[in-house]
Enzyme design. Structure first.
Site, mmCIF file in Angstrom:
data_model
loop_
_atom_site.group_PDB
_atom_site.id
_atom_site.type_symbol
_atom_site.label_atom_id
_atom_site.label_comp_id
_atom_site.label_asym_id
_atom_site.label_seq_id
_atom_site.Cartn_x
_atom_site.Cartn_y
_atom_site.Cartn_z
ATOM 1 C CG ASP A 89 2.047 -4.253 -9.573
ATOM 2 O OD1 ASP A 89 3.098 -3.872 -9.019
ATOM 3 O OD2 ASP A 89 0.923 -4.072 -9.089
ATOM 4 C CG HIS A 146 -1.929 -2.800 -11.514
ATOM 5 N ND1 HIS A 146 -2.200 -4.036 -10.935
ATOM 6 C CD2 HIS A 146 -3.093 -2.399 -12.090
ATOM 7 C CE1 HIS A 146 -3.460 -4.349 -11.174
ATOM 8 N NE2 HIS A 146 -4.015 -3.378 -11.874
ATOM 9 C CE1 TYR A 167 -5.492 -8.314 -4.352
ATOM 10 C CE2 TYR A 167 -6.712 -7.764 -2.357
ATOM 11 C CZ TYR A 167 -6.022 -7.372 -3.499
ATOM 12 O OH TYR A 167 -5.880 -6.035 -3.776
ATOM 13 C CG HIS A 196 3.511 -7.162 -8.428
ATOM 14 N ND1 HIS A 196 2.273 -7.613 -8.853
ATOM 15 C CD2 HIS A 196 3.317 -6.686 -7.163
ATOM 16 C CE1 HIS A 196 1.384 -7.408 -7.901
ATOM 17 N NE2 HIS A 196 1.984 -6.841 -6.867
ATOM 18 C CD GLU A 209 -1.402 -7.614 -10.767
ATOM 19 O OE1 GLU A 209 -0.768 -6.882 -9.974
ATOM 20 O OE2 GLU A 209 -2.643 -7.792 -10.705
ATOM 21 N NE ARG A 246 -8.233 -7.845 2.143
ATOM 22 C CZ ARG A 246 -7.009 -8.060 1.689
ATOM 23 N NH1 ARG A 246 -6.538 -9.291 1.645
ATOM 24 N NH2 ARG A 246 -6.248 -7.065 1.264
ATOM 25 C CD GLU A 252 -3.351 -2.666 -8.054
ATOM 26 O OE1 GLU A 252 -4.322 -3.384 -8.285
ATOM 27 O OE2 GLU A 252 -2.203 -3.126 -7.895
#
Length: 281
Positions: free
Chosen positions: A177, A214, A70, A180, A143, A37, A259
């Site tokens: 993922d 993920h 991110y 997602h 991803e 971050r 995750e």
């Protein structure tokens, strides 16, 4: 052998991440190489890196996945944000190489209200540019996203196009993922849906390009386009969906990385227990 791991904290010294993975009984793992971050990077300590690599090799924890910050947005039309994102992305792959990572997983970014095709073009140009200068062995995995707030990479077609245009460079495939995918409209909660999704994935991207999965349940329903991870079996994908998904012949040889939400260490233990029961390991 089924490879099952979690995203492990690097708090303290970085080799502690390997010890945490071992304690959880993992034989693969994912980490950040720094705080995800912030833009600033603390240089990796040579002694710590050597210890990290030694312990991981002895424990046979592989592949090693490093996840990018991110903050990175490789498709943004904002020139300053793009500049900072590209610089950080280059630093990320260099750090992944130093750590001996097999793969660097990255979110592609968001275009917000701008043109998707222009965003995809910007990503491709960036990946080609970085490929020309990169000397390491770590490969990049794109991803898939939920498509929230202008995210790129929420369809197999988008990912396939970017893979084709960057072939032969640093891009080695995709990270899939589950949350997602479900949130972007790919139904992996039923046997029929899962079969259709895998067939579509194979036709567009090709299963050979799928390098890691993920594992996350979804707090939001199918096609919501909202990325909210949930504990395994507690969301809209559900335990029945994961039972079919995880035992499908096309994914049994692909590493799984957990995750799910983590407020305390017991959360990983609980979710791993559920996954091992479903996988029969």
């Amino acid at each position: 052998m089924i490879r099952l791991g979690v995203h492990v904290s690097i708090a303290g010294r970085i080799h502690k991440a390997v010890e945490r993975a071992k304690t959880l009984g993992c034989n693969t793992m994912q980490i950040f190489s720094h705080s995800p971050r912030g833009w600033g990077l603390k240089e990796l300590n040579d002694d710590e890196v050597r210890l990290f690599r030694k312990i991981r090799e002895e424990a046979d924890i592989r592949p090693l996945y490093v996840h990018t910050s991110y903050l990175i947005n490789l498709c943004t039309p904002d020139k300053e944000l793009y500049r900072k994102s590209k610089e950080l992305f280059i630093s990320e792959i260099e750090r992944a190489d130093i750590l001996g990572a097999d793969y660097l997983i990255t979110h592609i970014g968001s275009i917000r209200d701008s043109d998707e095709r222009e965003g995809e073009k910007r990503v491709v140009e960036t990946l080609i540019s970085v490929s020309e200068k990169h000397k390491g062995s770590t490969k990049v995995l794109l991803e898939n996203t939920a498509g929230e707030r202008g995210e790129i990479g929420y369809t197999f077609e988008q990912l396939s196009e970017m893979l084709k245009k960057t072939e032969g460079g640093i891009v080695g495939g995709i990270c899939f993922d589950t949350c997602h995918a479900f949130s972007s409209g790919y139904d992996i909660s039923t046997s029929r849906g899962i079969e259709e999704v895998f067939n579509k994935l194979n036709q567009t991207i090709g299963m050979k390009s799928l390098k890691v999965i993920h594992l996350n349940d979804s707090k939001r329903p199918l096609g919501s386009r909202i990325d909210r991870h949930e504990n395994i079996g507690k969301g809209f994908i559900g335990i029945k969906g994961f039972r079919v998904f995880l035992n499908h012949s096309w994914v049994r040889d692909i590493p799984f990385i957990l995750e799910t939400p983590k407020k305390k260490e017991e959360d990983d233990i609980r979710n791993l227990k559920v996954l091992r029961e479903v996988l029969g390991v």
